[in-house]
Write a protein that holds these residues in place. Structure first.
Motif, PDB file in Angstrom:
ATOM      1  N   PRO A 105       0.810  -1.221   0.000  1.00 57.60           N
ATOM      2  CA  PRO A 105       0.000   0.000   0.000  1.00 57.60           C
ATOM      3  C   PRO A 105       0.843   1.270   0.000  1.00 57.60           C
ATOM      4  O   PRO A 105       0.333   2.348  -0.312  1.00 57.60           O
TER       5      PRO A 105
ATOM      6  N   ALA B 233       0.334  -0.247  -7.041  1.00 56.08           N
ATOM      7  CA  ALA B 233      -1.075  -0.216  -7.427  1.00 56.08           C
ATOM      8  C   ALA B 233      -1.701  -1.521  -6.942  1.00 56.08           C
ATOM      9  O   ALA B 233      -1.010  -2.531  -6.770  1.00 56.08           O
ATOM     10  N   LEU B 234      -2.996  -1.512  -6.684  1.00 57.85           N
ATOM     11  CA  LEU B 234      -3.655  -2.719  -6.229  1.00 57.85           C
ATOM     12  C   LEU B 234      -3.644  -3.758  -7.341  1.00 57.85           C
ATOM     13  O   LEU B 234      -4.031  -3.460  -8.481  1.00 57.85           O
TER      14      LEU B 234
ATOM     15  N   ASN C  92      -0.391   7.934  -1.480  1.00 57.08           N
ATOM     16  CA  ASN C  92      -0.711   6.952  -2.518  1.00 57.08           C
ATOM     17  C   ASN C  92      -2.230   6.871  -2.674  1.00 57.08           C
ATOM     18  O   ASN C  92      -2.879   5.894  -2.319  1.00 57.08           O
TER      19      ASN C  92
ATOM     20  N   MET D 107      -3.988   3.990  -4.594  1.00 57.45           N
ATOM     21  CA  MET D 107      -4.169   2.762  -3.809  1.00 57.45           C
ATOM     22  C   MET D 107      -5.343   2.912  -2.846  1.00 57.45           C
ATOM     23  O   MET D 107      -6.178   2.007  -2.724  1.00 57.45           O
TER      24      MET D 107
END
Length: 477
Positions: free
Chosen positions: A290, A294-295, A319, A322
């Protein structure tokens, strides 16, 4: 033959058992042995140093969260391929869950494993009194084998000689060496304990080899091997940890369930057995950060563990992609499970010093802030709410250890209960846990919004493996 085992215990916390245990792990690894490390108790930090010292994953053994058979299963499974097991104790040798029983103590675990104890004492300013100390610990429990003593903080060789002479006249427990107080090797600490082994500032140092040299130069490693070889062979090997049900056997032929797991410097507290049990239940664990990633795509569920989000709050807040991606994932109804630091991250954000605000994911209807008092202790968790990711009416055990508090946007402490106004803010907030703690004190916890469950309790799935199975089943599309 049972694997040779040493249990490194202390008379009390802060006596030096962690540094000595890590040094021994590293020293025997340097000798070419495969050393399997363990930690008694719920600690997440010491095992990271164990793993770095030995190259093998360190597992937690815990007599309160797990029963004897479950601990033996973890121990025996982890020791496959190892030459020597070293178990670092917790607190003082006889300290555990409460004052009236040995539950959760190092002494209990040593007896369950049939393993000899090497007791670390602080010998500073002691001479003949050390004999009384060793005698007391050695005779307190006749079913426990205290097989050796390490004297920490000795002032000189003659100081150690005086202690050895006094002990030899009183008890039949060998002194296997003494660590001089003139050569300290200390691992830096912060509010939750030692620095983790993976932290950049610490990873650049040679503290492991310094500890290994310290114990090699000052302890009788050959005698310690003899002690390790004295482990009882009268134990019956328990069944394997895997609990194959018919449902699991069907799942083994199904596609893997992709569960994202937050793993970086901010989220790093996971019991190794929790991850193993998720994988055994059919999960493919997809690590992500995190802080900087990126997810990952095509995830079926999320697991966000504890750690140090408060130390990385600015980077986590910055971020935003995220944060937005996880918020959208939560709103999609897919299962999300978060513990402690994960709870903080799913909240509205962290209120820092001097009115600083660090927005986080924003799914839970409260903020968090760092308090001055630690909240810790074992908890039994009874599932009483609607969360589908864990078995309804199931019972599991875990542990709390945190400094953060739940607050409103102005920083006022919130006492959220099933009837408080905060329950209905920003979506219906459900309660899934009835917590039972010290002296049967009960509280409500386990906050649910959408299909997200967040709590300060670190659950140990080994105490009830059906929780891992149910979570994977719930994540399956």
């Amino acid at each position: 033959m049972p694997i040779p085992t040493l249990v490194i215990a202390g008379t009390h916390s802060g006596v030096g058992k962690t540094s000595i245990a890590i040094g021994l792990m590293r020293a025997f690894t340097h000798q070419g042995l495969q050393v399997q490390p363990f930690k008694v108790g719920p600690d997440f930090i010491d095992p990271s140093h164990h793993q770095r010292a030995t190259g093998r994953v360190s597992h937690n053994l815990d007599g309160w969260m797990l029963n004897q058979a479950q601990n033996r299963q973890i121990f025996d499974q982890a020791c496959q391929g190892a030459d020597l097991a070293i178990v670092e104790g917790v607190m003082g040798l006889f300290d555990g869950y409460g004052a009236e029983s040995e539950s959760g103590s190092t002494a209990e675990m040593a007896k369950w494993l049939g393993a000899p104890v090497v007791l670390v004492i602080n010998a500073r300013s002691l001479a003949r009194s050390a004999a009384a100390l060793v005698s007391g610990y050695g005779n307190f429990d006749p079913d426990l084998t205290v097989a050796g003593v390490i004297c920490n903080q000795i002032g000189s060789a003659s100081h150690l000689d005086r202690i050895c002479s006094a002990v030899s006249q009183t008890v039949r427990v060998p002194i296997v060496g003494g660590i001089p107080r003139s050569k300290p090797v200390r691992i830096p600490e912060r509010h939750l304990g030692l620095w983790r082994a993976t932290e950049e500032e610490l990873a650049e140092t040679d503290y492991l080899d310094s500890l290994a040299k310290l114990v090699t130069d000052n302890l009788d490693l050959a005698e310690l091997v003899n002690i390790a070889n004295s482990r009882s062979d009268q134990l019956v090997a328990p069944s394997h940890l895997e609990m194959k049900t018919d449902a699991q056997q069907c799942l083994s032929h199904s596609p893997k369930v992709r569960i994202g797991i937050a793993q970086d410097q901010a989220f790093c507290f996971y019991y190794g057995i929790n991850l193993s049990l998720l994988e055994q239940a059919g999960a493919e664990l997809i690590p992500f950060s995190p802080l900087k990633d990126a997810l990952p795509e095509n995830l079926d569920g999320l697991y966000i563990g504890g750690g140090y989000p408060e130390l990385h709050s600015k980077q986590l807040s910055e971020n935003k992609d995220m944060r937005d991606a996880i918020a959208n994932f939560c709103r999609s109804g897919r299962p999300v499970y978060a513990e402690c630091g994960g709870l903080m991250y799913l909240s509205q954000g962290l209120l820092g010093a001097e009115q600083q605000r660090y927005p986080f994911v924003g799914i839970l209807p409260f903020w968090t802030t760092m308090g001055q008092r630690v909240k810790l202790g074992y908890r039994q968790v009874d599932m009483v709410g609607p969360y589908g990711g864990f078995p309804k009416q199931g019972t599991i055990r875990g542990h709390r250890f945190h400094y953060s508090d739940i607050v409103d946007a102005q920083g006022n402490l919130l006492e959220i209960t099933p009837t408080s106004p905060e329950r209905s803010r920003r979506g219906q907030l459900e309660f899934n846990y009835k917590l039972q703690g010290w002296k049967n004190h009960q509280t409500w916890e386990g906050y649910q919004v959408y299909n997200v469950l967040a709590s300060y309790v670190h659950l140990h799935f080994g105490s009830n493996p059906t929780f891992a199975q149910q979570f994977v089943k719930c994540c399956r599309p």
